[in-house]
Design an enzyme around this catalytic site. Structure first.
Site, PDB file in Angstrom:
ATOM      1  N   HIS A  72       0.852  -1.195   0.000  1.00 36.71           N
ATOM      2  CA  HIS A  72       0.000   0.000   0.000  1.00 36.71           C
ATOM      3  C   HIS A  72       0.884   1.239   0.000  1.00 36.71           C
ATOM      4  O   HIS A  72       2.020   1.204   0.488  1.00 36.71           O
ATOM      5  CB  HIS A  72      -0.910  -0.005   1.242  1.00 36.71           C
ATOM      6  CG  HIS A  72      -1.984   1.024   1.207  1.00 36.71           C
ATOM      7  ND1 HIS A  72      -1.814   2.289   1.730  1.00 36.71           N
ATOM      8  CD2 HIS A  72      -3.245   0.997   0.694  1.00 36.71           C
ATOM      9  CE1 HIS A  72      -2.924   2.988   1.552  1.00 36.71           C
ATOM     10  NE2 HIS A  72      -3.804   2.229   0.932  1.00 36.71           N
ATOM     11  N   ASP A 130      -7.846  -4.963  -0.239  1.00 35.12           N
ATOM     12  CA  ASP A 130      -8.319  -5.616  -1.464  1.00 35.12           C
ATOM     13  C   ASP A 130      -8.102  -7.127  -1.449  1.00 35.12           C
ATOM     14  O   ASP A 130      -8.829  -7.860  -2.109  1.00 35.12           O
ATOM     15  CB  ASP A 130      -7.631  -5.009  -2.691  1.00 35.12           C
ATOM     16  CG  ASP A 130      -8.007  -3.557  -2.895  1.00 35.12           C
ATOM     17  OD1 ASP A 130      -9.213  -3.268  -2.910  1.00 35.12           O
ATOM     18  OD2 ASP A 130      -7.107  -2.709  -3.008  1.00 35.12           O
TER      19      ASP A 130
END
Length: 446
Positions: free
Chosen positions: A324, A383
């Protein structure tokens, strides 16, 4: 015509390329990122805060991730409504919009208000959704938002009261629009039976979505709770995420609410933003197809190495669902959703699939250290588990990103209102022209 376009495309490409080294020469913050990977500070917000590292002497030091909504740790928010055995998305939306947690009466009144607003305008379903089905639900959502402008008696009024009313109207209607948009696509593109279930006033946002997208309208308590949690965790992620920033940019121009939210939907549609969980699902399907025994960690690890080396899946070198831009040691959203995903997997007799995802997470961390060094850190992002959760919920592939939008609109609207109230300057960053001045040539001389 196609030959002509091919020729023009080549001309466009050759004259639109800027050499990468020029960005460094002029110290351009590409992607609005500083050289150390942190985001360029372009605004202030009270709505959401993301913490994933510490900065010491301009160096990023990894730390456990934290996400705050209006200053409250999202883990505490989730613990609060789960402990009370109730849904949390509506409470979260109230918090983001109004900056405080509602009491019982305020929350009940807010739920009633959203329930009254869920219905689409007269003939909207037939004329806007069923008569013009789209192959992409995000495209249908974006167009529907813009068409709702025509149903508003006062669409250009930028008073806080009016923008708030418009925001609540859109937040309430998004679940209905995406559900009907999917039903239209399923019928006209896949030749399935058409089901149009009216939203129910006694159901939460998550329950209404499951009710409207399923032919039999049935769902379990765990299913509704899991979808509700996903909506809560996707509702806001600071002002710097691409779609929230887009909302700030267009809102600063003084445009109407429908144009601003349609812009945010267009931003989220991009695979680098809202479509990441689709890539996770595709990657996992590829793993299942190519790893003979995906319960075998050694075989799985070998294939993940191939993915990282650009020798497998889409040859991008990315293990989707890992890493991320802000979070380093952990993504709190992934941790919370992972816990609920296990509960749902037990109910669905899918623990083997759950273990595949946890193994991908565990092995990717090991592989990353091997390739990048022992000090390298990477963690699962939301996700990785949201794609798995949607699969367990039997959510159609077409709705993955649209569900993200249905959640994130709460944050978008909060950011839009904050921009209108607090910062009245139009956003106008600089671009340096690197083209040389040349003389105009008469047509006959070219």
């Amino acid at each position: 015509m196609e030959t002509a376009i091919d020729k023009l495309a080549i001309l466009t490409e050759s004259n639109s390329l800027i050499e990468p080294e020029l960005y460094d020469k002029y110290n351009v913050k590409r992607g609005l990122r500083n050289s150390n990977g942190t985001g360029v500070l372009v605004g202030l917000t009270k709505i959401g805060s993301v913490e994933g590292y510490k900065l010491i002497d301009d160096k990023k030091i990894p730390k456990e991730g934290k996400l705050f909504y209006r200053g409250i740790n999202v883990e505490e928010i989730v613990d609060g409504f789960q402990k009370d055995n109730r849904m949390g998305f509506e409470e979260t939306t109230y918090l983001l919009l109004f900056g405080k947690l509602p009491n019982k009466t305020e929350l009940d009144d807010f739920n009633k208000l959203l329930s009254e607003m869920r219905y689409l305008p007269k003939h909207f379903t037939e004329n806007m959704i069923l008569k013009i089905p789209s192959s992409n639900i995000m495209n249908k959502l974006q167009r529907s938002v813009l068409v709702l402008y025509s149903s508003d008696d006062n669409p250009e009024d930028l008073s806080v009261r009016n923008v708030l009313k418009q925001s609540l109207n859109l937040i309430a209607k998004f679940p209905t629009i995406i559900s009907y948009g999917y039903q239209a696509k399923s019928h006209y593109f896949y030749d399935n039976s058409l089901f149009i279930h009216s939203p129910r006033k006694d159901l939460s946002t998550a329950e209404n979505i499951l009710h409207m997208i399923r032919p039999d309208s049935k769902y379990t308590k765990t299913e509704a709770e899991t979808l509700d949690l996903s909506l809560v965790l996707h509702a806001e992620h600071g002002g710097g995420n691409n779609s929230a920033f887009a909302t700030h940019v267009v809102s600063s121009s003084g445009t109407d609410t429908y144009s601003a939210i349609a812009t945010a939907v267009g931003s989220l549609k991009g695979p680098k933003h809202g479509g990441a969980n689709l890539k996770v699902r595709d990657m996992v399907a590829d793993i299942k197809e190519n790893v003979t025994n995906w319960s075998d960690k050694n075989l799985l690890k070998d294939y993940l190495v191939k993915i990282l080396k650009k020798d497998a899946f889409d040859n991008s070198g990315l293990i989707y669902g890992m890493g991320h831009a802000v979070y380093t040691l952990s993504d709190p959203r992934a941790e919370l959703l992972k816990k609920k995903a296990k509960e749902l997997a037990c109910e669905k007799d899918s623990l083997k699939e759950y273990e595949l995802y946890t193994n991908i997470e565990e092995l990717s961390k090991e592989i990353y250290k091997t390739f990048k060094g022992e000090d390298a850190v990477i963690s699962a992002n939301v996700d990785l588990y949201s794609g798995f959760v949607y699969e367990l919920l039997n959510i159609p592939y077409d709705l993955y990103t649209a569900l993200f939008a249905t959640s994130r609109i709460s944050g978008w609207c909060a950011h839009r209102i904050e921009q209108i109230i607090s910062d009245k300057k139009i956003m106008r960053p600089a671009y340096k022209s690197i083209d040389k001045n040349i003389n105009y040539i008469d047509l006959d001389s070219r």
